[in-house]
Design an enzyme around this catalytic site. Structure first.
Site, PDB file in Angstrom:
ATOM      1  N   LYS A 123      37.293  31.449  41.297  1.00 13.33           N
ATOM      2  CA  LYS A 123      36.070  31.605  42.112  1.00 13.33           C
ATOM      3  C   LYS A 123      34.819  31.540  41.240  1.00 13.33           C
ATOM      4  CE  LYS A 123      37.332  35.657  43.669  1.00 13.33           C
ATOM      5  NZ  LYS A 123      38.616  35.811  42.945  1.00 13.33           N
TER       6      LYS A 123
ATOM      7  N   ARG B  55      35.688  41.556  50.870  1.00 16.82           N
ATOM      8  CA  ARG B  55      37.070  41.824  50.474  1.00 16.82           C
ATOM      9  C   ARG B  55      37.779  42.744  51.448  1.00 16.82           C
ATOM     10  NH1 ARG B  55      36.096  40.823  44.459  1.00 16.82           N
ATOM     11  NH2 ARG B  55      38.115  41.104  43.550  1.00 16.82           N
TER      12      ARG B  55
ATOM     13  N   ARG C 202      41.757  35.091  29.928  1.00 17.97           N
ATOM     14  CA  ARG C 202      40.324  34.825  30.193  1.00 17.97           C
ATOM     15  C   ARG C 202      39.427  35.459  29.127  1.00 17.97           C
ATOM     16  NH1 ARG C 202      38.121  36.201  35.880  1.00 17.97           N
ATOM     17  NH2 ARG C 202      39.293  38.084  35.498  1.00 17.97           N
TER      18      ARG C 202
ATOM     19  N   ARG D 220      37.491  41.060  29.565  1.00 13.40           N
ATOM     20  CA  ARG D 220      37.108  42.084  30.547  1.00 13.40           C
ATOM     21  C   ARG D 220      38.071  43.260  30.491  1.00 13.40           C
ATOM     22  NH1 ARG D 220      36.004  39.015  36.207  1.00 13.40           N
ATOM     23  NH2 ARG D 220      37.264  40.745  36.935  1.00 13.40           N
TER      24      ARG D 220
ATOM     25  N   ARG E 285      45.578  44.471  40.955  1.00 11.46           N
ATOM     26  CA  ARG E 285      44.507  43.737  41.663  1.00 11.46           C
ATOM     27  C   ARG E 285      45.105  42.720  42.640  1.00 11.46           C
ATOM     28  NH1 ARG E 285      41.328  41.791  36.554  1.00 11.46           N
ATOM     29  NH2 ARG E 285      40.317  40.350  37.995  1.00 11.46           N
TER      30      ARG E 285
END
Ligand code: AP5
Length: 220
Positions: free
Chosen positions: A13, A88, A127, A158, A169
């Site tokens: 996204k 969400r 990531r 992160r 998640r």
């Protein structure tokens, strides 16, 4: 152009949202980025959000809707926006609908990226994000580099990108966010599903192709 870009954690996204936002000259409104900014600034809202984010849980709806209301009121969002990671929950979707109604505004498209779970975990665990400009990359792309390819800033991982938190998640996404796909699919605007596997360029092309008619209608 007023868009929602949906999809599970790691679907792309942010990566694709940046490209679409640039293409349509609209801001990318990422509630995750807004929360990370609040956290960095040490605000009470940021401190409250941190424990939810680090546990892979959703931040309470009232906090999120407050952030979105502020973002929609900025001049940058007057002509359009791309939501990344919002809404969400059903409460957030209803809240967005009320906010748009109050501005006599409406969405142009809702698109979701479809990516299998194992690929999501691999993408998120590798990531890296630039601490200066926010550019998103992956260890496979950067090799031994420690600096951002765009601005030279430091690349960081992160705090919620550990494999255990990623699995939580994904569960939270299935339980609380996936039902929204059905909700938008049944709405007058409908839902467009785009295959989120393949190269970043291929996915951008697929997104631009499904949005071409909407872009023509909006921009004339
Ligand atoms: P948020 O920041 O929104 O995270 P997320 O939804 O979990 O999504 P991600 O940012 O992890 O993934 P992405 O889809 O943007 O993928 P990306 O492009 O980075 O939210 C974080 C937390 O904040 C939540 O857990 C929650 O606590 C809270 N929060 C946020 N919004 C909220 C809300 N509305 N309500 C309540 N709580 C909220 O790509 C991932 C990786 O894959 C990168 O390394 C990238 O380089 C790589 N990649 C991208 N595309 C490809 C490709 N085609 N092939 C290979 N690799 C690729």
């Amino acid at each position: 152009m007023k868009l929602i870009l949906m999809g599970p954690p790691g679907a792309g996204k942010g990566t694709q949202g940046d490209r679409l936002a640039a293409r349509f000259s609209i801001p990318r409104l990422s509630t995750g980025d807004m929360l990370r900014e609040a956290r960095k600034a040490g605000s009470p809202r940021g401190r409250e959000a941190q424990r939810y984010m680090d546990a892979g849980e959703l931040v309470p709806d009232d906090v999120i809707l407050g952030l979105v209301e502020e973002a929609l009121a900025t001049p940058a969002a007057a002509k359009g926006f791309l939501f990344d990671g919002f809404p969400r929950t059903m409460t957030q979707a209803d809240g967005l609908s009320a906010l748009l109604d109050s501005r006599s505004s409406e969405l142009d498209a809702v698109v979701t990226l479809d990516v299998p779970d194992e690929e999501l975990v691999a993408r998120i665990s590798g990531r890296r994000v630039c601490g200066a400009c926010g550019h998103i990359t992956h260890v496979i792309e950067i090799g031994d580099d420690t600096g951002c390819a765009v601005c030279g800033g430091p690349l960081i991982q992160r705090s919620d990108d550990s494999e255990a938190t990623v699995r939580r998640r994904l569960d939270v996404y299935r339980e609380q966010t996936e039902p929204l796909l059905e909700y938008y699919a049944r709405s007058p605007i409908g839902l467009t599903v785009v295959d989120g596997t393949g190269s970043v360029d291929e996915i951008t092309e697929a997104l631009l192709a499904v949005l071409a008619d909407t872009a023509d209608e909006v921009h004339g």
